[in-house]
Design a protein around this motif. Structure first.
Motif, PDB file in Angstrom:
ATOM      1  N   LEU A 214      -3.221  -7.230  -3.743  1.00  0.00           N
ATOM      2  CA  LEU A 214      -2.533  -8.511  -3.767  1.00  0.00           C
ATOM      3  C   LEU A 214      -1.046  -8.349  -4.056  1.00  0.00           C
ATOM      4  O   LEU A 214      -0.210  -8.987  -3.428  1.00  0.00           O
ATOM      5  N   LEU A 218       0.642  -6.656  -0.087  1.00  0.00           N
ATOM      6  CA  LEU A 218       0.796  -7.906   0.664  1.00  0.00           C
ATOM      7  C   LEU A 218       1.858  -8.779   0.000  1.00  0.00           C
ATOM      8  O   LEU A 218       1.879  -8.918  -1.212  1.00  0.00           O
ATOM      9  N   ARG A 221       0.967 -14.160  -0.627  1.00  0.00           N
ATOM     10  CA  ARG A 221      -0.138 -14.398  -1.545  1.00  0.00           C
ATOM     11  C   ARG A 221      -0.717 -15.797  -1.314  1.00  0.00           C
ATOM     12  O   ARG A 221      -0.497 -16.711  -2.088  1.00  0.00           O
ATOM     13  N   LYS A 224      -6.155 -17.771   0.727  1.00  0.00           N
ATOM     14  CA  LYS A 224      -7.115 -17.051   1.554  1.00  0.00           C
ATOM     15  C   LYS A 224      -7.202 -15.576   1.122  1.00  0.00           C
ATOM     16  O   LYS A 224      -8.269 -14.992   0.972  1.00  0.00           O
ATOM     17  N   HIS A 225      -6.043 -14.994   0.853  1.00  0.00           N
ATOM     18  CA  HIS A 225      -6.040 -13.600   0.466  1.00  0.00           C
ATOM     19  C   HIS A 225      -6.617 -13.373  -0.912  1.00  0.00           C
ATOM     20  O   HIS A 225      -7.268 -12.365  -1.166  1.00  0.00           O
ATOM     21  N   TYR A 228     -10.194 -13.480  -0.452  1.00  0.00           N
ATOM     22  CA  TYR A 228     -10.589 -12.291   0.289  1.00  0.00           C
ATOM     23  C   TYR A 228     -10.720 -11.095  -0.660  1.00  0.00           C
ATOM     24  O   TYR A 228     -11.730 -10.387  -0.700  1.00  0.00           O
TER      25      TYR A 228
END
Lengths: 416, 614
Positions: A214, A218, A221, A224-225, A228
């Motif tokens: 996280l 990526l 943020r 959805k992530h 996930y």
């Protein structure tokens, strides 16, 4: 204009077949039975199997290619029936009951199940209206694979059942999500890690990876992530926690032992680990050049059980050394790459799918067998294609390969 | 072709194939090339090396009589992992051991290695082996290996022959030939001729199968070799004389060395107390060895080569020869016996010959002074330093102060002090003749081993030269000789001077006023010189002799520890040895009995040090 059979594949096939026979000869060599055509010996019998296989190959090359695609389901059904029959009439040999014994003749139907499944699944997947994205297709496709796999498993032939995982590759080639392969790989890694490391430390490590995912990898943020990452973390953790249970209650004790030996958790060179230990001694003692044909001391003295069948590669390692062993590995890779190349030049989706199935099945055998012999994988008894002693496997692999070569030969005709 | 949208995925397959095969090849490289433990493991389990032990060379005396030969014994070997379904009761009964012994022996073997053979029971006699040979097939995992042991028919010459024992770690490290459990010569000729006696081991490499059954020779026996027997030694020892001499010394401490002067061949070498060489063979060896080691009379100590005694008066012969050779005295030189140092009552010597006969201490005091202070330098210290250098050189020509190159191990050099020695002791230019005059009569800082004294007798017998004393004439089928032993060592002193010494020594034995009339043998011209070596406790009785005076056949040195004057014990014993050798028979039976049966040696322990040890 008629194409010729692919001579590169043929050449590789014959070279592997010949070298395999030489090593079987060495593995069961003793001075009293040195004659090549002594049919009481295994090397003598293998000559018969080679002869029969070549006849089968000839018949296949004389048969119209489309016969195989049209007969695919029938062949599949016949093999399924054989597998079921085997369950009831099988004689227990080496802990498995996958053999039908008729007189002195022994048949292992599970060997034939592979090419039958390959044919049937190719046929199904090459239907014009097929859409792999649909759930229905996925379910039916996997049913084709799982039925023979389960029947094989019921015969206590875990190794052969495992080979059906090979169908992941042709399906992947036709559009299966790569995530399945990745998940599979992650599952194997987690499984091994869970056996080696304390579960809670492992779950802690997974949590760190999830957080890193996280915050570092990526920059978006989104919710959805978050979900996930959380979902993956939970799934992995649950999997990790279940490993112990699966390991203790699903696997059989000898399988547990073999895995422990592989992971180095038990040092048992006389019990469970004996086979692999001896196998490594045979191969390792070969050195660079090997001890020379018929001069393998370990081979001659029968230290490695199953040496002419599943552990045939030991003979290569001991008598032909690093050079000979590497040549064998390179021969297999060339064969596999050649088949992929042939598969890719097909106009017919059936043949392409079937080609991938052939390459994948051969590859899984190659991978598991040599991985086991080299002590990189747990002991899973499956033969090395075209190389190990055994009539059923040689005939089945010959059929598998030559049906593909025949399809390839008629590739221009079979445009659908 | 919309259905071919995943064509690039074929590359994923190709990459997987290649990666897997690369992993396999790397793994193969590690197993086969970088790690050679598998090769060793393979040889260990698939090959069995059966060693063929060669018989050790035999040892003969100078007349061709066998001194040492071999006897077959058997080692019971075991491969612990192969022991299955053993009838322990029957086994223990057959071997004559208890169950506890069995268990501890098995445990020991297992600890050594469960897979390779180790010795279960050592040195089983032929008879014992015969008693259970027929059962052996029932004891799976056991087999016998033939070895040889030394046997001595006559229990003589233990110090010369030496003994054989199991190799130690150092032997194994320093010589590739040896393996655990092998035998090696530990002392005596067995040690110095080890490489000649041991022979060459043979080996049969057998292939064994997974059940440890032999399935045939490895590579058709291409690497097999035959054992080659060790070479025989033909020694210079006269077994009869050796036995006789040992008999004379049986109840005494001391030694006898007898040499043939014309060749340097050692006829007899006795160090008393003697011991039976058979004691150091076989299963009782360890125990017997400890007993001998702890004996305060030190029977294992080879006095003839290792005991460094003050030579006493016999040293005077070498002084007289040196002085004559240097020209500092003439044969007719007389010195008054003025008791400048202690002497016994006798008339003054008017010549060298008389001085030797009477063993006059003041005479040799003056003689030695002329050697040490030759007047080359004004400074008395420098003059002494020069004189000592010259003297030291002469002494070395007599074989003193150097290791005589005899073919036995651990021979000592004795001590002949040189200028460095005294400089170290007293300081440079702080010593002169007056400091060191005791050397003149074989006391002081001078030390010699009995072998060197016997060699002195040889030099006089030969009138001026010697051959290195040795014990082996030749060895092996080609009668190989050691050329060193055939090289003449000259003293460089005129033979006519030695003739004077010989006459003086003749007078010692034969003329009234001589110190060794007890060495007189009817009809044999014995030449001798007594010595009485002062030391802690009673004096050592010392005597050197050779006979006959002209064309000598034998030279002898005799030491009897703590027995008193040279003439009283060493001289008669020497005469008995000479008579026995020359005549083959001793005619003086009463004389013989007396000196054989009486023990003149002051009992041990003599010193406080020895008492403390207790």
């Amino acid at each position: 204009m008629e194409n010729k059979l692919d001579w590169v594949t043929l050449l590789l096939y014959f070279v592997i077949l010949f070298f395999g026979w030489l090593n079987i000869y060495a593995a069961c060599y003793d001075e009293a039975h040195a004659a090549v055509f002594d049919f009481s010996t295994r090397h003598g019998k293998q000559l018969i199997w080679i002869g029969i296989s070549l006849v089968i190959a000839l018949v296949i090359t004389l048969t119209e290619a489309r016969v195989f695609s049209s007969m695919a389901y029938i062949i599949y059904l016949v093999v399924l029936v054989l597998l079921v029959v085997t369950l009831f009439v099988a004689t227990v040999i080496k802990g498995g009951q996958s053999w039908i014994v008729i007189g002195s003749f022994r048949l292992q139907p599970s060997e034939f199940a592979k090419f039958a499944t390959a044919l049937a699944l190719s046929k199904y997947m090459s239907a014009p209206d097929i859409d792999y994205k649909s759930l229905r297709t996925k379910v039916i496709a996997w049913t084709f694979v799982l039925i023979p796999a389960l029947l094989t498993l019921l015969q206590h032939d875990t190794g052969s059942a495992l080979v059906f995982a090979a169908f992941l590759f042709p399906l992947f080639r036709e559009g299966m999500s790569p995530k399945i392969l990745i998940f599979g790989l992650v599952a194997v890694v987690l499984f091994v890690m869970a056996l080696l490391v304390n579960q809670f430390i492992l779950i802690g490590a997974l949590a760190v990876i999830a957080v890193l995912y996280l915050f570092v990898w990526l920059n978006k943020r989104t919710r959805k992530h978050y979900l996930y990452a959380l979902g993956l973390f939970l799934a992995c953790s649950l999997f990790t926690l279940s490993v112990d249970f699966v390991f203790e209650h699903v696997l059989e004790s000898h399988q547990r032992d073999r895995i422990y030996v592989l992971l180095g958790k038990t040092e048992d060179t006389h019990g469970t680990g004996y086979n692999v230990h001896q196998s490594k001694i045979a191969i390792g003692s070969g050195g660079l050049h090997g001890k020379g044909f018929l001069n393998g001391t370990i081979t001659k003295a029968d230290f490695v059980p199953e040496q002419e069948t599943d552990f045939i590669f030991c003979t290569v390692g001991e008598e032909w050394g690093f050079i000979g062993s590497s040549v064998v590995i390179v021969l297999y890779v060339l064969l596999l790459l050649r088949i992929i190349r042939l598969a890719e030049r097909q106009y017919s989706r059936f043949t392409r799918f079937y080609g991938y199935a052939v390459a994948s099945i051969l590859f899984v055998h190659f991978f598991i067998n040599i991985g086991m012999v080299l002590g990189l994988l747990p002991v899973i008894g499956i033969p090395l294609p075209f190389f190990s002693y055994g009539g059923s496997s040689l005939m089945a692999f010959t059929m598998l390969l030559f049906i593909f070569l025949r399809q390839d030969q008629e590739r221009t005709k079979t445009i659908l | 072709m919309s259905s071919n949208q995943y064509k690039e995925r074929s590359n994923v397959m190709r990459i997987i194939f290649i990666v897997v095969s690369v992993i396999f090849i790397v793994r193969l490289a590690f197993l086969q090339i970088f790690d050679n433990t598998y090769r060793q493991l393979a040889d260990q389990q698939a090959l069995r090396i059966v060693t063929q032990y060669p018989a050790r060379g035999l040892i003969y005396d100078r007349n061709g009589d066998l001194l040492v030969y071999n006897e077959a014994v058997y080692d019971l070997m075991v491969i612990p992992r192969m022991v299955k379904n053993l009838d322990t009761n029957l086994f223990c009964q057959a071997m004559g051991i208890t169950t506890d012994e069995f268990l501890s022996k098995m445990e020991k073997a297992r600890r050594y290695s469960p897979f390779t053979a180790s010795v279960f029971m050592k040195q089983i006699s032929k008879e014992e082996y015969g008693s259970w040979q027929n059962y052996l097939y029932r004891f799976h995992g056991f087999f016998v290996q033939q070895r040889t042991l030394r046997v001595y028919d006559k229990p003589i010459a233990a110090h010369v022959l030496g003994y054989v024992g199991e190799v130690n770690e150092k032997d194994i490290e320093s010589d590739y030939y040896y393996r655990q459990g092998d035998y090696i010569g530990k002392s005596g000729l067995e040690k110095s001729y080890e490489k000649i006696l041991r022979g060459i081991k043979g080996k049969n490499i057998m292939q064994v199968d997974v059940h440890n059954r032999e399935i045939g020779p490895y590579l058709g026996g291409a690497h097999d070799t035959m054992a080659v027997e060790g070479d025989n030694l033909y020694t210079t020892i006269d077994a009869t004389l050796q036995e006789y001499a040992e008999g004379l010394m049986a109840n005494k401490r001391g030694c006898i060395v007898a040499i043939e002067p014309s060749t340097g061949e050692v006829l007899t070498l006795v160090s008393a107390p003697c011991y039976d060489p058979n004691l150091l063979v076989g299963r009782q060896r360890g125990e017997n060895y400890m007993t001998l080691l702890q004996d305060i009379r030190k029977p294992l100590f080879n006095r003839a080569l290792q005991a460094q005694y003050p030579p006493g008066s016999i040293f005077k012969v070498a002084q007289a020869m040196t002085a004559l050779s240097l020209g500092v005295i003439s044969p007719g030189q007389g010195f008054v016996c003025d008791k400048v140092i202690g002497c016994h009552g006798h008339p003054s010597a008017r010549s060298v010959q008389e001085a030797i006969k009477m063993s006059c201490n003041p005479y040799f005091y003056y003689t030695y002074r002329r050697i040490i202070q030759q007047g080359k330098y004004k400074n008395i210290y420098k003059d002494s330093q020069y004189g000592l250098m010259v003297w030291h050189d002469y002494m070395q020509r007599f074989g003193f102060g150097t290791r005589l190159g005899i073919d036995l191990p651990d021979v000592k050099s004795g001590n002949i002090p040189d200028t460095a020695y005294y400089n170290r002791w007293y300081g440079r230019e702080k010593w002169a003749f007056s400091t060191i005059y005791s050397n003149s009569i074989g006391q002081g800082e001078v030390e010699v081993v009995p072998l060197q004294m016997a060699n002195l007798a040889c030099i006089v017998a030969n009138r001026g030269f010697f051959y290195t004393p040795h014990l082996v004439r030749y060895y092996g089928p080609d009668s190989t000789r050691n050329e060193e032993f055939y090289q003449k060592h000259e003293t460089g002193i005129d033979p006519s001077y030695f003739e004077i010494a010989a006459r003086g020594m003749y007078d010692v034995v034969h003329v009234g006023g001589g110190t060794a009339h007890k060495a007189n043998i009817p009809d044999i011209d014995v030449c001798g010189k007594t010595g009485t070596a002062q030391n802690i406790g009673k004096d050592h009785s010392v005597f050197i002799a050779f006979a006959p005076k002209d064309n000598p056949k034998i030279a002898v040195a005799v030491y009897v520890e703590n027995a008193g004057a040279g003439g009283s014990w060493a001289a008669p014993i020497a005469s008995l040895v000479i008579e026995k050798y020359i005549r083959g028979e001793v005619t003086r039976k009463d004389f013989e009995r007396m000196y054989r049966e009486t023990n003149p040696c002051q009992p041990l322990p003599l010193t406080r040090v020895a008492k403390k040890k207790k």
